[in-house]
Design a protein around this motif. Sequence first.
Motif, PDB file in Angstrom:
ATOM      1  N   TYR A  16       0.879  -1.163   0.000  1.00 30.39           N
ATOM      2  CA  TYR A  16       0.000   0.000   0.000  1.00 30.39           C
ATOM      3  C   TYR A  16       0.913   1.208   0.000  1.00 30.39           C
ATOM      4  CZ  TYR A  16      -4.444   2.305   1.124  1.00 30.39           C
ATOM      5  OH  TYR A  16      -5.599   3.045   1.082  1.00 30.39           O
ATOM      6  N   SER A  17       0.968   1.930  -1.108  1.00 33.34           N
ATOM      7  CA  SER A  17       1.948   2.997  -1.283  1.00 33.34           C
ATOM      8  C   SER A  17       1.355   4.381  -1.094  1.00 33.34           C
ATOM      9  CB  SER A  17       2.561   2.911  -2.684  1.00 33.34           C
ATOM     10  OG  SER A  17       3.167   1.669  -2.873  1.00 33.34           O
ATOM     11  N   GLU A  18       2.091   5.210  -0.411  1.00 31.90           N
ATOM     12  CA  GLU A  18       1.733   6.618  -0.220  1.00 31.90           C
ATOM     13  C   GLU A  18       2.105   7.370  -1.490  1.00 31.90           C
ATOM     14  OE1 GLU A  18      -0.094   9.091   2.349  1.00 31.90           O
ATOM     15  OE2 GLU A  18       0.401   7.041   2.822  1.00 31.90           O
ATOM     16  N   TRP A  79      13.323  -4.161   2.169  1.00 28.59           N
ATOM     17  CA  TRP A  79      11.961  -4.667   2.326  1.00 28.59           C
ATOM     18  C   TRP A  79      11.698  -5.020   3.775  1.00 28.59           C
ATOM     19  CZ3 TRP A  79      11.043  -8.987  -1.909  1.00 28.59           C
ATOM     20  CH2 TRP A  79      11.204  -8.435  -3.180  1.00 28.59           C
ATOM     21  N   CYS A  80      10.552  -4.617   4.270  1.00 28.23           N
ATOM     22  CA  CYS A  80      10.066  -5.022   5.588  1.00 28.23           C
ATOM     23  C   CYS A  80       8.824  -5.877   5.368  1.00 28.23           C
ATOM     24  CB  CYS A  80       9.708  -3.799   6.426  1.00 28.23           C
ATOM     25  SG  CYS A  80       8.907  -4.204   8.001  1.00 28.23           S
ATOM     26  N   LEU A  81       8.827  -7.105   5.888  1.00 27.61           N
ATOM     27  CA  LEU A  81       7.693  -8.016   5.757  1.00 27.61           C
ATOM     28  C   LEU A  81       7.079  -8.290   7.112  1.00 27.61           C
ATOM     29  CD1 LEU A  81       9.303  -8.606   3.083  1.00 27.61           C
ATOM     30  CD2 LEU A  81       8.433 -10.920   3.276  1.00 27.61           C
ATOM     31  N   SER A  82       5.756  -8.312   7.133  1.00 26.39           N
ATOM     32  CA  SER A  82       5.038  -8.666   8.348  1.00 26.39           C
ATOM     33  C   SER A  82       3.727  -9.340   7.989  1.00 26.39           C
ATOM     34  CB  SER A  82       4.764  -7.418   9.190  1.00 26.39           C
ATOM     35  OG  SER A  82       4.145  -7.781  10.404  1.00 26.39           O
ATOM     36  N   VAL A  83       3.276 -10.242   8.848  1.00 28.04           N
ATOM     37  CA  VAL A  83       1.986 -10.896   8.650  1.00 28.04           C
ATOM     38  C   VAL A  83       0.903  -9.946   9.153  1.00 28.04           C
ATOM     39  CG1 VAL A  83       0.571 -12.937   9.144  1.00 28.04           C
ATOM     40  CG2 VAL A  83       3.040 -13.181   8.842  1.00 28.04           C
ATOM     41  N   TRP A  92       1.365   1.905   9.010  1.00 28.27           N
ATOM     42  CA  TRP A  92       2.614   1.812   9.763  1.00 28.27           C
ATOM     43  C   TRP A  92       3.730   2.530   9.016  1.00 28.27           C
ATOM     44  CZ3 TRP A  92       6.132  -2.960  10.660  1.00 28.27           C
ATOM     45  CH2 TRP A  92       6.879  -2.798  11.835  1.00 28.27           C
ATOM     46  N   ALA A  93       3.733   2.439   7.696  1.00 25.95           N
ATOM     47  CA  ALA A  93       4.731   3.152   6.885  1.00 25.95           C
ATOM     48  C   ALA A  93       4.629   4.657   7.131  1.00 25.95           C
ATOM     49  CB  ALA A  93       4.536   2.837   5.403  1.00 25.95           C
ATOM     50  N   ARG A  94       3.393   5.176   7.171  1.00 26.69           N
ATOM     51  CA  ARG A  94       3.202   6.608   7.453  1.00 26.69           C
ATOM     52  C   ARG A  94       3.708   6.936   8.852  1.00 26.69           C
ATOM     53  NH1 ARG A  94      -1.334   5.404   4.712  1.00 26.69           N
ATOM     54  NH2 ARG A  94      -2.683   5.203   6.524  1.00 26.69           N
ATOM     55  N   ASP A  95       3.356   6.107   9.822  1.00 24.79           N
ATOM     56  CA  ASP A  95       3.764   6.325  11.209  1.00 24.79           C
ATOM     57  C   ASP A  95       5.286   6.310  11.359  1.00 24.79           C
ATOM     58  OD1 ASP A  95       3.046   6.298  14.216  1.00 24.79           O
ATOM     59  OD2 ASP A  95       4.364   4.540  14.004  1.00 24.79           O
ATOM     60  N   GLN A  96       5.940   5.397  10.660  1.00 25.50           N
ATOM     61  CA  GLN A  96       7.395   5.232  10.765  1.00 25.50           C
ATOM     62  C   GLN A  96       8.168   6.132   9.800  1.00 25.50           C
ATOM     63  OE1 GLN A  96       9.302   2.840  12.902  1.00 25.50           O
ATOM     64  NE2 GLN A  96       7.379   3.259  13.952  1.00 25.50           N
ATOM     65  N   ARG A 103      10.337  -0.544   1.676  1.00 21.61           N
ATOM     66  CA  ARG A 103       9.078  -1.065   1.144  1.00 21.61           C
ATOM     67  C   ARG A 103       8.406  -1.882   2.241  1.00 21.61           C
ATOM     68  NH1 ARG A 103       9.483  -3.502  -4.825  1.00 21.61           N
ATOM     69  NH2 ARG A 103       7.227  -3.174  -4.646  1.00 21.61           N
ATOM     70  N   MET A 104       7.223  -1.465   2.637  1.00 23.20           N
ATOM     71  CA  MET A 104       6.473  -2.137   3.701  1.00 23.20           C
ATOM     72  C   MET A 104       5.525  -3.134   3.054  1.00 23.20           C
ATOM     73  SD  MET A 104       7.857  -0.670   6.293  1.00 23.20           S
ATOM     74  CE  MET A 104       6.867  -0.687   7.781  1.00 23.20           C
ATOM     75  N   LEU A 105       5.916  -4.401   3.059  1.00 25.89           N
ATOM     76  CA  LEU A 105       5.205  -5.431   2.318  1.00 25.89           C
ATOM     77  C   LEU A 105       4.382  -6.318   3.244  1.00 25.89           C
ATOM     78  CD1 LEU A 105       8.108  -6.304  -0.111  1.00 25.89           C
ATOM     79  CD2 LEU A 105       6.089  -4.919  -0.595  1.00 25.89           C
TER      80      LEU A 105
END
Length: 168
Positions: A16-18, A79-83, A92-96, A103-105
């Motif tokens: 989900y990209s800003e 790349w950052c991956l999370s379930v 979370w990308a906006r927050d961080q 890339r928040m994947l």
Amino acid sequence: MIKIGDTLPSVTLQEYSEVEGEGCSIGPNPVDVSQAAEGKTIALFALPGAFTPTCSAKHVPGYVDHFDDFKAAGVDEIWCLSVNDAFVMGAWARDQKTGTKVRMLADGSGDFARATGLTLDLSARGMGVRSTRYSMLVKNGKVATLNIESPGKFEVSNAETLLAQAKA
């Protein structure tokens, strides 16, 4: 379990990209791991969950802070991956404030985590099956280094450890 020399699993993640402007976002968008990793050097790290204490206070900020160092070491993408689902990863990308640095994947269904054998069952804590905390350096879709944390630890998957390996 995935090991050094193995190819990343052929799964599709979500992103989900800003975008510039009114704070609008685009997505979720599918990211074919095999295609996205082809011909690139990637600093990949995975963690149990977005907005969790260690992940938010230490893990993601380390990679954001060392973005320029990773680039200088020849890393094309981080790349950052999370379930979590793509909407959570976007928030979370906006927050961080990851911007275009990390890339928040989203591995929303845990397909990547299961395919690598790097799962962590947090059902007793109400979180279900998640990803183990780890980092890896990926070159042209193959695992070059792999740093898997012991449960509850944050010692080997940090940005500094992977950066040192990227420079080697």
